[in-house]
Design an enzyme around this catalytic site. Structure first.
Site, short mmCIF file in Angstrom:
data_model
loop_
_atom_site.label_atom_id
_atom_site.label_comp_id
_atom_site.label_asym_id
_atom_site.label_seq_id
_atom_site.Cartn_x
_atom_site.Cartn_y
_atom_site.Cartn_z
N ASP A 13 -0.51 1.34 0.25
CA ASP A 13 0.57 1.83 -0.62
C ASP A 13 1.68 2.53 0.15
OD1 ASP A 13 -0.95 0.90 -2.76
OD2 ASP A 13 -2.01 2.81 -2.94
N GLU A 14 1.94 2.08 1.34
CA GLU A 14 2.99 2.68 2.18
C GLU A 14 4.38 2.20 1.76
OE1 GLU A 14 0.48 0.84 3.35
OE2 GLU A 14 -0.73 2.01 4.75
N GLY A 15 4.42 1.10 0.99
CA GLY A 15 5.71 0.53 0.62
C GLY A 15 5.92 -0.83 1.29
N LYS A 16 4.80 -1.52 1.54
CA LYS A 16 4.88 -2.83 2.22
C LYS A 16 5.67 -3.84 1.39
CE LYS A 16 0.41 -2.86 2.24
NZ LYS A 16 0.11 -1.51 1.78
N GLY A 40 -1.41 -3.97 -4.60
CA GLY A 40 -0.35 -3.84 -5.60
C GLY A 40 0.92 -3.52 -4.85
N HIS A 41 1.81 -4.49 -4.72
CA HIS A 41 3.03 -4.31 -3.93
C HIS A 41 4.23 -4.27 -4.87
CE1 HIS A 41 1.00 -6.07 -0.07
NE2 HIS A 41 0.34 -5.08 -0.60
N GLN A 225 -3.23 -3.69 1.87
CA GLN A 225 -4.00 -2.50 2.25
C GLN A 225 -3.39 -1.83 3.48
OE1 GLN A 225 -6.18 -5.56 1.44
NE2 GLN A 225 -5.64 -4.78 -0.56
N THR A 300 -0.75 1.26 -8.07
CA THR A 300 -0.02 0.12 -8.62
C THR A 300 -0.98 -0.86 -9.30
OG1 THR A 300 1.48 0.37 -6.75
CG2 THR A 300 1.68 -1.66 -7.98
N THR A 302 -4.54 0.00 -10.18
CA THR A 302 -5.51 0.59 -11.11
C THR A 302 -4.96 1.80 -11.87
OG1 THR A 302 -6.37 1.97 -9.31
CG2 THR A 302 -7.50 -0.13 -9.70
N LYS A 332 9.68 6.54 1.78
CA LYS A 332 9.53 7.69 0.88
C LYS A 332 9.93 9.02 1.52
CE LYS A 332 6.78 6.78 -2.66
NZ LYS A 332 5.68 6.42 -3.58
N VAL A 415 14.73 5.42 1.56
CA VAL A 415 15.04 6.68 0.88
C VAL A 415 15.04 6.53 -0.64
CG1 VAL A 415 16.34 7.67 2.81
CG2 VAL A 415 17.53 6.21 1.16
P1 GDP Z 1 2.54 -1.19 -1.11
O1 GDP Z 1 1.19 -1.44 -1.70
O2 GDP Z 1 2.46 -0.79 0.33
O3 GDP Z 1 3.51 -2.31 -1.32
O4 GDP Z 1 3.12 0.09 -1.88
P2 GDP Z 1 3.08 0.34 -3.48
O5 GDP Z 1 4.06 -0.54 -4.12
O6 GDP Z 1 1.68 0.32 -3.98
O7 GDP Z 1 3.51 1.86 -3.53
C1 GDP Z 1 4.75 2.29 -3.06
C2 GDP Z 1 5.49 2.96 -4.22
O8 GDP Z 1 6.58 3.69 -3.71
C3 GDP Z 1 6.09 1.96 -5.19
O9 GDP Z 1 6.15 2.55 -6.45
C4 GDP Z 1 7.51 1.76 -4.62
O10 GDP Z 1 8.43 1.34 -5.62
C5 GDP Z 1 7.82 3.14 -4.16
N1 GDP Z 1 8.71 3.24 -3.00
C6 GDP Z 1 8.80 2.42 -1.92
N2 GDP Z 1 9.66 2.93 -1.01
C7 GDP Z 1 10.10 4.09 -1.53
C8 GDP Z 1 10.98 5.11 -1.05
O11 GDP Z 1 11.51 5.05 0.06
N3 GDP Z 1 11.19 6.19 -1.87
C9 GDP Z 1 10.60 6.32 -3.08
N4 GDP Z 1 10.85 7.39 -3.79
N5 GDP Z 1 9.77 5.37 -3.56
C10 GDP Z 1 9.51 4.29 -2.79
P1 IMO Z 2 -2.06 -2.19 -1.18
O1 IMO Z 2 -1.91 -3.56 -0.58
C1 IMO Z 2 -4.52 1.37 -1.57
C2 IMO Z 2 -8.86 0.77 -1.58
C3 IMO Z 2 -9.61 1.08 -2.86
C4 IMO Z 2 -10.94 1.54 -2.27
C5 IMO Z 2 -11.12 0.61 -1.07
C6 IMO Z 2 -12.02 -0.59 -1.33
O2 IMO Z 2 -1.37 -2.02 -2.47
O3 IMO Z 2 -1.72 -1.15 -0.16
P2 IMO Z 2 -11.63 -2.84 -2.67
O4 IMO Z 2 -11.31 -3.10 -4.12
O5 IMO Z 2 -10.61 -3.37 -1.73
O6 IMO Z 2 -13.02 -3.25 -2.30
O7 IMO Z 2 -11.61 -1.24 -2.52
O8 IMO Z 2 -9.82 0.17 -0.72
N1 IMO Z 2 -7.73 -0.19 -1.72
C7 IMO Z 2 -6.45 0.16 -1.68
N2 IMO Z 2 -5.86 1.37 -1.60
N3 IMO Z 2 -3.75 0.27 -1.60
C8 IMO Z 2 -4.33 -0.96 -1.64
O9 IMO Z 2 -3.63 -2.10 -1.51
C9 IMO Z 2 -5.73 -1.05 -1.74
N4 IMO Z 2 -6.61 -2.08 -1.84
C10 IMO Z 2 -7.83 -1.54 -1.80
O10 IMO Z 2 -8.98 2.09 -3.60
O11 IMO Z 2 -10.82 2.85 -1.80
MG MG Z 3 0.03 -0.79 -3.28
#
Ligand code: GDP
Ligand code: IMO
Ligand code: MG
Length: 425
Positions: A13-16, A40-41, A225, A300, A302, A332, A415
């Protein structure tokens, strides 16, 4: 050398999604190489928010071929749902390809995932309950069913029959559940999915990838991940069941490592984690809650609240080495706008010694305490800035510290969630 890998540097969830969408504009192909719909991207384009779980985040550019690679585990109903919602939003999806070698997730995988979690009350991993782990187990145990197997109903029936017998025995006798899978129904259901998906399925997905490479065109590998969730290099057993790290791209898409040009580590300016497992810089309550609310840190996939903590330089140094990061995309940064001071973990302390190499044995990790440095905040809205020069001095100093601890250079600073909220260096 034409391949750029985007990899999560922390616990996901770094913002990939955002960074992939941003860079995909200049690509010919984007490939998801591992994981499944545990991912969840998020991609935000103007006022529209898209949450992608399986489809590569390059899908918004019709001329970019998007491949779900052989390394992915595929929930077919989930994929069909995603296809429908994107088509409803006006995207043709003519650019989507699905590898016939990707493994398919069945009901029994999700049931096993849930049953295992139930039995491990104390050390629950906190999986996404999508059946990811059990599906990868079958892949490596050579009992898995691949997308291509659905082309041949006789082969499919035979494999399904064996799997249903084995999983029913395990679920009913070991986990003491009461499952009764109807093979005819499941066969019909999955052949139905395949019928709807077959137009996307490609027989040799690695050949597609290598064709782009041989033409010297550009490919982006989209990791799911993150490094600390890697089954080999993360906080085992609190990890996912695949290799999100850069090396995983070669396996999950099928190309040689010498083709990798750049490895971009996506790094949140602080750290979050969903699910169980060690998290040295976690902040319980107080500023941890602040980070969660300001950063909208809810899963994103769950919807679970994410655990939040300070930037961890030990984790980043590990990520930098394991992945061979050549660039950092810091995301972020804006979430820290209102903090008076911000902590960063420069090292751990364990039994009176300084630890700089991340201990992947979690019992040793649990004995580590973060050593913090405190930096002054910038207390200014940075969400509209597009030029590095406009950033407040303290924000620049913070970025310098992150780069120093990560041993890599910063090339992108995000940002805000929207596509355009980016500072390029
Ligand atoms: P991913 O799984 O690495 O793609 O990241 P997620 O989408 O699960 O979580 C990142 C969250 O941060 C999402 O809600 C994005 O819309 C949001 N996001 C991404 N980049 C930024 C940023 O620079 N600032 C803020 N405030 N939100 C961001
Ligand atoms: P994105 O691509 C954050 C975590 C789960 C759990 C562990 C194992 O959006 O960054 P799993 O269902 O994969 O067997 O669960 O990994 N996990 C994530 N955490 N972002 C994800 O994907 C994740 N995909 C799995 O919460 O701790
Ligand atoms: Mg995610």
């Amino acid at each position: 050398m034409t391949v750029t890998v985007i990899v999560g540097s922390q616990w996901g969830d770094e913002g990939k999604g955002k960074i992939t969408d941003l860079l995909a504009r200049d690509m010919d192909m984007v490939v998801r190489y591992q994981g499944g719909n545990n991912a969840g991207h998020t991609v935000v384009i103007k006022d529209k928010t898209f949450k992608l779980h399986l489809i590569p985040s390059g899908i918004f550019y019709p001329n970019v071929v998007c491949v779900i690679g052989n390394g992915v585990v595929l929930d077919l109903a989930g994929l069909l749902g995603e296809i429908k919602s994107l088509r409803d939003a006006g995207y043709s999806l003519n650019n989507l390809k699905v590898s016939s070698q990707a493994h398919v997730i069945f009901h029994y995988h999700r049931d096993l995932d849930a049953a295992q979690e139930q039995q491990h009350e104390a050390g629950r991993i906190g999986t996404t309950n999508r059946g990811i782990g059990p599906c990868y187990v079958d892949k490596f145990n050579r009992r898995g069913i691949r997308v291509g197997d659905l082309r041949r109903s006789d082969i499919f029936r035979q494999k399904l029959d064996w799997n249903i017998k084995e999983k029913s025995f395990l679920l009913n006798n070991f986990y003491k559940l009461n499952v009764n899978y109807d093979i005819d129904e499941i066969e019909k259901e999955y052949l139905g999915y395949f019928d709807l998906l077959k137009g996307f399925v490609v027989e040799e997905s690695s050949a597609l990838v290598n064709e782009v490479i041989s033409k010297n065109q550009r490919i982006l590998m989209e990791g799911a991940q993150g490094t600390m969730l890697d089954v080999d290099h993360g906080t085992y057993p609190y990890v996912t069941s695949s290799n999100p790290i850069a090396g995983g791209a070669c396996i999950g898409a099928g190309f040689g490592p010498q083709e990798i040009d750049e490895v971009i580590g996506v790094v949140k300016a602080y750290v979050t984690r969903v699910g169980g497992g060690p998290f040295p810089t976690e902040i319980i309550g107080g500023q941890g809650d602040d980070l969660r609310e300001r950063g909208g840190e809810y899963g994103t996939t769950t919807g679970r609240p994410r655990r939040c903590g300070w930037f961890d330089g030990v984790v980043m140094r590990h990520a930098s080495r394991i992945n061979g990061l050549t660039q950092l995309a810091i995301t972020k940064l804006d979430v820290l706008d209102s903090f008076e001071t911000i902590k960063v973990c420069a090292a751990y302390e364990r039994n009176g010694s300084t630890v700089k190499d991340f201990p992947t044995d979690i019992s040793r990790l649990e004995e580590c305490k973060p050593v913090y440095e405190e930096l002054p905040g910038w207390r200014q809205d940075i969400t509209k800035l597009t030029d590095y020069k406009q950033l407040p001095t303290n924000a620049k100093k913070y970025l310098d510290k992150l780069a120093e601890l990560s041993e890599a250079k910063v090339s992108l600073i995000s940002v805000g969630a929207e596509r355009g909220q980016i500072i390029k260096l």
